[in-house]
Design an enzyme around this catalytic site. Structure first.
Site, PDB file in Angstrom:
ATOM      1  N   TYR A  20      16.192 -10.393  11.703  1.00 34.84           N
ATOM      2  CA  TYR A  20      16.491 -10.472  10.273  1.00 34.84           C
ATOM      3  C   TYR A  20      15.532  -9.595   9.488  1.00 34.84           C
ATOM      4  CZ  TYR A  20      16.817 -12.557   5.571  1.00 34.84           C
ATOM      5  OH  TYR A  20      16.958 -12.748   4.219  1.00 34.84           O
ATOM      6  N   GLY A  66      16.127  -5.928  10.257  1.00 31.03           N
ATOM      7  CA  GLY A  66      17.416  -5.483   9.716  1.00 31.03           C
ATOM      8  C   GLY A  66      17.375  -5.340   8.200  1.00 31.03           C
ATOM      9  N   TYR A  67      16.800  -6.357   7.530  1.00 27.73           N
ATOM     10  CA  TYR A  67      16.714  -6.382   6.067  1.00 27.73           C
ATOM     11  C   TYR A  67      15.819  -5.227   5.593  1.00 27.73           C
ATOM     12  CZ  TYR A  67      16.802  -8.958   1.549  1.00 27.73           C
ATOM     13  OH  TYR A  67      17.001  -9.359   0.249  1.00 27.73           O
ATOM     14  N   ARG A  88      11.335  -9.263   0.007  1.00 24.76           N
ATOM     15  CA  ARG A  88      12.289 -10.373   0.029  1.00 24.76           C
ATOM     16  C   ARG A  88      12.518 -10.889   1.447  1.00 24.76           C
ATOM     17  NH1 ARG A  88      12.816 -13.802  -3.398  1.00 24.76           N
ATOM     18  NH2 ARG A  88      14.480 -14.501  -2.045  1.00 24.76           N
ATOM     19  N   ARG A 111      20.579  -7.659   7.155  1.00 19.45           N
ATOM     20  CA  ARG A 111      20.066  -9.022   7.268  1.00 19.45           C
ATOM     21  C   ARG A 111      21.151 -10.012   7.663  1.00 19.45           C
ATOM     22  NH1 ARG A 111      22.137  -8.953   2.402  1.00 19.45           N
ATOM     23  NH2 ARG A 111      22.712 -10.933   1.429  1.00 19.45           N
ATOM     24  N   ARG A 161       0.827  -1.203   0.000  1.00 21.34           N
ATOM     25  CA  ARG A 161       0.000   0.000   0.000  1.00 21.34           C
ATOM     26  C   ARG A 161       0.863   1.256   0.000  1.00 21.34           C
ATOM     27  NH1 ARG A 161      -4.042  -1.756   4.567  1.00 21.34           N
ATOM     28  NH2 ARG A 161      -4.936  -3.556   3.499  1.00 21.34           N
ATOM     29  N   TYR A 188      12.316 -20.485   4.673  1.00 21.96           N
ATOM     30  CA  TYR A 188      12.959 -21.257   5.731  1.00 21.96           C
ATOM     31  C   TYR A 188      11.978 -21.751   6.789  1.00 21.96           C
ATOM     32  CZ  TYR A 188      17.655 -20.071   4.128  1.00 21.96           C
ATOM     33  OH  TYR A 188      18.812 -19.966   3.393  1.00 21.96           O
TER      34      TYR A 188
HETATM   35  N1  LIG Z   1      16.476 -17.419  -1.630  1.00 22.23           N
HETATM   36  C1  LIG Z   1      17.703 -17.038  -0.966  1.00 22.23           C
HETATM   37  C2  LIG Z   1      18.555 -18.291  -0.727  1.00 22.23           C
HETATM   38  C3  LIG Z   1      19.865 -18.106  -0.011  1.00 22.23           C
HETATM   39  C4  LIG Z   1      19.793 -17.236   1.226  1.00 22.23           C
HETATM   40  O1  LIG Z   1      19.125 -17.588   2.229  1.00 22.23           O
HETATM   41  N2  LIG Z   1      20.471 -16.057   1.155  1.00 22.23           N
HETATM   42  C5  LIG Z   1      20.562 -15.110   2.257  1.00 22.23           C
HETATM   43  C6  LIG Z   1      21.983 -14.553   2.302  1.00 22.23           C
HETATM   44  S1  LIG Z   1      22.506 -13.820   0.743  1.00 22.23           S
HETATM   45  C7  LIG Z   1      19.598 -13.963   2.136  1.00 22.23           C
HETATM   46  O2  LIG Z   1      19.427 -13.216   3.112  1.00 22.23           O
HETATM   47  N3  LIG Z   1      19.006 -13.743   0.935  1.00 22.23           N
HETATM   48  C8  LIG Z   1      18.196 -12.583   0.713  1.00 22.23           C
HETATM   49  C9  LIG Z   1      16.934 -12.896  -0.033  1.00 22.23           C
HETATM   50  O3  LIG Z   1      16.528 -14.057  -0.074  1.00 22.23           O
HETATM   51  O4  LIG Z   1      16.342 -11.911  -0.532  1.00 22.23           O
HETATM   52  C10 LIG Z   1      18.374 -15.972  -1.811  1.00 22.23           C
HETATM   53  O5  LIG Z   1      17.845 -15.644  -2.889  1.00 22.23           O
HETATM   54  O6  LIG Z   1      19.381 -15.404  -1.404  1.00 22.23           O
END
Ligand SMILES: N[C@@H](CCC(=O)N[C@@H](CS)C(=O)NCC(=O)O)C(=O)O
Ligand SMILES: N[C@@H](CCC(=O)N[C@@H](CS)C(=O)NCC(=O)O)C(=O)O
Ligand SMILES: N[C@@H](CCC(=O)N[C@@H](CS)C(=O)NCC(=O)O)C(=O)O
Lengths: 146, 146, 146
Positions: free
Chosen positions: C93, C96-97, C51, C104, C31, C59
Site C-alpha cells: 500500500y 503503491g500510494y 498520506r 493504493r 527533506r 489503521y
Molecule cells: N482517512 C481515510 C479513511 C478512509 C480510507 O481508509 N480510505 C482509503 C481509500 S479512499 C485510502 O486509501 N485513503 C487515502 C488517505 O487516507 O489518504 C481517508 O481519508 O480516506
C-alpha cells in the site's frame, strides 16, 4: 484467565466495527464530493465527515487502552458498560459532526466524561494492586473492616 | 499475573493523562486563534500546537504497544523506566514544538532512542521466549553458564 | 501464559518496525521536497507519502488490537499468519500510494479483507468463550460430536 476479559474483548470488537463504519463513511464522502486522495480538503460537508473520523481514530487507541486497564485492574463489568456508553457517544459524535460542526460538542463532552470515569477506575485499580503487591495491604478489606 | 504488569499499567495511565493534556491544549489553541472545526489551518502558532498533538497521538499507540511487549517479555521495571523517560520526552517535544518548529527536534531524537531501546528489549525477550518454548533452550541460563 | 502470545508479539514488533520505516520515509520526503513542519502540504509526490503514512498509522492500532483479540480467543498461529499478510499488504500500500494515488487501491482491498478475517476470528472466539463461561456450553465439542 480469558473469562476475566471476554466482555471487554467483546466491546473491543464492537469498537473496531464502529471504526470500520466511520472509515467507510469517509470513502463514500470522498466519492460523493469528488475529493480524491491524497487531498483532504473539499466542501465543508466533506471536511466534517473527514475530521469526525480522524478525531474518532485519534481517540480510539486511548479508549481501548484505558478500557483494558480498567477492566483488568478494577472491574470487567463496569468497564464494559462504560465502553458501550463510549461507543454510543462516538456514534452520536460522528453523526452530529457530519451534520454540523456544533453537533459534535454535546456527544464529545459525554465521551470525555466516560473516559474520565475509566481513567478513575484504572487509577483506583492500579493503586489497589500496588498496595497489595508492594505493601501487602488489601485496600478493599481495609475499607470494609472500618 | 497482574503484579507482572502493574508498573507498566501505571505508566500507561500516565500516558493517557498526558494525551488528554495535549488534546486540551489544542482545544485552547482553537479558541485563542479562532480556528473552528473542521478547519485545521490557521496561524503558525496554532498549527504547531495542532501538529504537536497530532504527532504525539500518532506515536502513542506504538509506544504503548512496545511498552507492554517489552514489559511482558523482557523486564517490567526497565520498561516502566523507559516509559517514564518517553513521556517526559514527549512533554518536552510538545512544549518545544509549540514554541518554535525547531524546538521539536532534540526531544524527538530522545524519544526515538527510547523507542529503539524498547524495541530492542522486546526483540530480545521474544527471542528468548521462542527459544524456551520451541527449542526448549534457556538463553539466560546458557549465558550465565558460559 | 507467554507461550500463547509469543508469535503475535513477534508480529507486533515487526509491525512497529514497519511503522518506523514509514515515518522515516515521511522525514526523507520532507527533506527532499522542502516541506518544513508544521506544514503538511506540498507537491503531490510529498502529499502521497505523507498520506500513505497517515493512513497506515490510523489503521495500525486497529490492526494490533484485533490481532491480539483474535490470537487470544481464536488461534495464535492463524492470527499471526494473517498479521504477516496484513503487514505485507501495508508495505505494498505504502509503495503503491507513494508512486501514484491509484496504486493504493489493490493493496488496501487486500488489507481490508485480512482485517475482516481477523474480525471474524475474534467474533467466533469470543462467542465460544462466552458460551463456555456463561452457559457452560462447549461449542467446539458440540460441533465435533454432531
Ligand atoms: N482517512 C481515510 C479513511 C478512509 C480510507 O481508509 N480510505 C482509503 C481509500 S479512499 C485510502 O486509501 N485513503 C487515502 C488517505 O487516507 O489518504 C481517508 O481519508 O480516506
Ligand atoms: N485533534 C483535535 C484535538 C482536540 C479535540 O478533541 N477537539 C474536539 C473539540 S474542539 C473536536 O471535536 N475537534 C474536532 C476535530 O478534531 O476536527 C482537534 O483538532 O480539535
Ligand atoms: N507525521 C510525521 C511523520 C514523521 C515524523 O515523526 N516527523 C518528525 C520529524 S520531521 C516531526 O516532528 N514531524 C512534525 C509533525 O508531524 O508535524 C510528519 O508529518 O513529519
Amino acid at each position: 484467565m480469558l473469562d476475566q476479559v471476554v466482555l471487554i474483548a467483546g466491546v473491543t470488537v464492537m469498537g473496531v466495527l464502529e471504526q470500520a463504519y466511520f472509515s467507510l463513511q469517509v470513502i463514500y464522502a470522498r466519492r460523493k464530493y469528488s475529493v480524491s486522495p491524497p487531498s483532504t480538503s473539499g466542501p465543508p460537508e466533506f471536511e466534517r465527515v473527514f475530521r469526525a473520523q480522524a478525531n474518532c481514530s485519534e481517540y480510539f487507541p486511548i479508549f481501548i487502552i484505558i478500557l483494558w486497564v480498567s477492566g483488568l485492574f478494577f472491574s470487567q463489568g463496569l468497564s464494559a458498560l462504560c465502553g458501550l456508553l463510549y461507543l454510543y457517544g462516538r456514534y452520536q459524535y460522528f453523526r452530529g459532526y457530519a451534520k454540523m460542526a456544533h453537533g459534535r460538542l454535546a456527544p464529545l463532552y459525554f465521551c470525555a466524561k466516560v473516559l474520565w470515569v475509566l481513567i478513575g477506575f484504572s487509577a483506583l485499580g492500579i493503586l489497589g494492586s500496588m498496595c497489595r503487591f508492594y505493601l501487602d495491604l488489601d485496600l478493599k478489606q481495609l475499607a470494609s473492616s472500618i
